[in-house]
Write a protein that holds these residues in place. Sequence first.
Motif, short mmCIF file in Angstrom:
data_model
loop_
_atom_site.label_atom_id
_atom_site.label_comp_id
_atom_site.label_asym_id
_atom_site.label_seq_id
_atom_site.Cartn_x
_atom_site.Cartn_y
_atom_site.Cartn_z
N LEU A 87 0.82 -1.21 0.00
CA LEU A 87 0.00 0.00 0.00
C LEU A 87 0.86 1.26 0.00
CD1 LEU A 87 -2.98 -0.86 2.35
CD2 LEU A 87 -2.99 -0.59 -0.13
N SER A 88 1.98 1.21 0.69
CA SER A 88 2.89 2.36 0.70
C SER A 88 3.43 2.63 -0.70
CB SER A 88 4.05 2.12 1.66
OG SER A 88 3.57 2.03 2.98
N ALA A 91 0.59 4.13 -2.79
CA ALA A 91 0.36 5.54 -2.43
C ALA A 91 1.45 6.42 -3.02
CB ALA A 91 0.31 5.68 -0.91
N ASP A 92 2.71 5.99 -2.91
CA ASP A 92 3.81 6.78 -3.47
C ASP A 92 3.68 6.92 -4.99
OD1 ASP A 92 4.90 7.12 -0.94
OD2 ASP A 92 6.35 5.48 -1.17
N LEU A 93 3.24 5.86 -5.64
CA LEU A 93 3.04 5.89 -7.09
C LEU A 93 1.92 6.87 -7.46
CD1 LEU A 93 3.93 4.64 -9.80
CD2 LEU A 93 2.20 2.88 -9.44
N VAL A 94 0.83 6.88 -6.71
CA VAL A 94 -0.27 7.83 -6.96
C VAL A 94 0.21 9.26 -6.78
CG1 VAL A 94 -2.50 8.65 -6.08
CG2 VAL A 94 -2.10 6.20 -6.35
N GLU A 108 -4.21 6.23 12.04
CA GLU A 108 -5.55 5.68 12.27
C GLU A 108 -5.76 4.35 11.54
OE1 GLU A 108 -7.79 7.05 14.44
OE2 GLU A 108 -6.26 8.54 14.88
N GLY A 109 -4.68 3.57 11.39
CA GLY A 109 -4.78 2.28 10.71
C GLY A 109 -4.87 2.38 9.20
N LEU A 110 -4.59 3.56 8.65
CA LEU A 110 -4.74 3.82 7.21
C LEU A 110 -3.43 4.27 6.59
CD1 LEU A 110 -7.99 5.94 7.60
CD2 LEU A 110 -7.88 3.62 6.65
N THR A 111 -3.24 3.91 5.33
CA THR A 111 -2.16 4.48 4.53
C THR A 111 -2.80 5.64 3.77
OG1 THR A 111 -1.10 2.32 4.30
CG2 THR A 111 -0.45 4.03 2.73
N CYS A 112 -2.29 6.84 3.99
CA CYS A 112 -2.99 8.02 3.48
C CYS A 112 -2.03 9.17 3.18
CB CYS A 112 -4.01 8.49 4.51
SG CYS A 112 -3.27 8.89 6.10
#
Length: 166
Positions: A87-88, A91-94, A108-112
């Motif tokens: 997921l990291s 996210a970095d790709l986005v 909060e338990g999220l990759t954001c």
Amino acid sequence: MRKTHRLGLILCCAVLLLGLCSCSTVLSEPEEKEFSKEGATITLTDDFVEKDLVSQTAYYESMDSIVVMLKEEFTLFEEAGYEDMTLSEYADLVIEANSLSAERKEEEGLTCFTYEKEQNGKNFEYYATVFKGPDAYWLIQFACETENFDDFLPDFQKWANSVTFE
């Protein structure tokens, strides 16, 4: 004279009751409501309505905020040489692909990540979260006017944590 007075009193009471009923409706808290699309379910409130947005998998709008969901199937990334991303990494790709000034976080338990964007002369702040479903990565973004972001952030986090996949 007495009938007119009684009728006036009855009308006043009726207007007062109607006014109280309408106030309680306006002041009532929104109810939770589930929305599902393409294998993902999110719990928002009944303030939201689903609308179509051509470039997105799902789009939900309320008077004060929006939720935008994009499903990107694993095969898209495999063809580009990105297999089994975390997921990291997703996210970095986005962030990189959209040239965003943002830093990925785990909270909060999220990759954001958060970022700001101007649209139609107004400034909006986005709370972007990423997920890995059974067949795709998901980018789920919550947004509101920048000045209201701190008030909405707890709701955005709650809604993001409600996401489930089939």
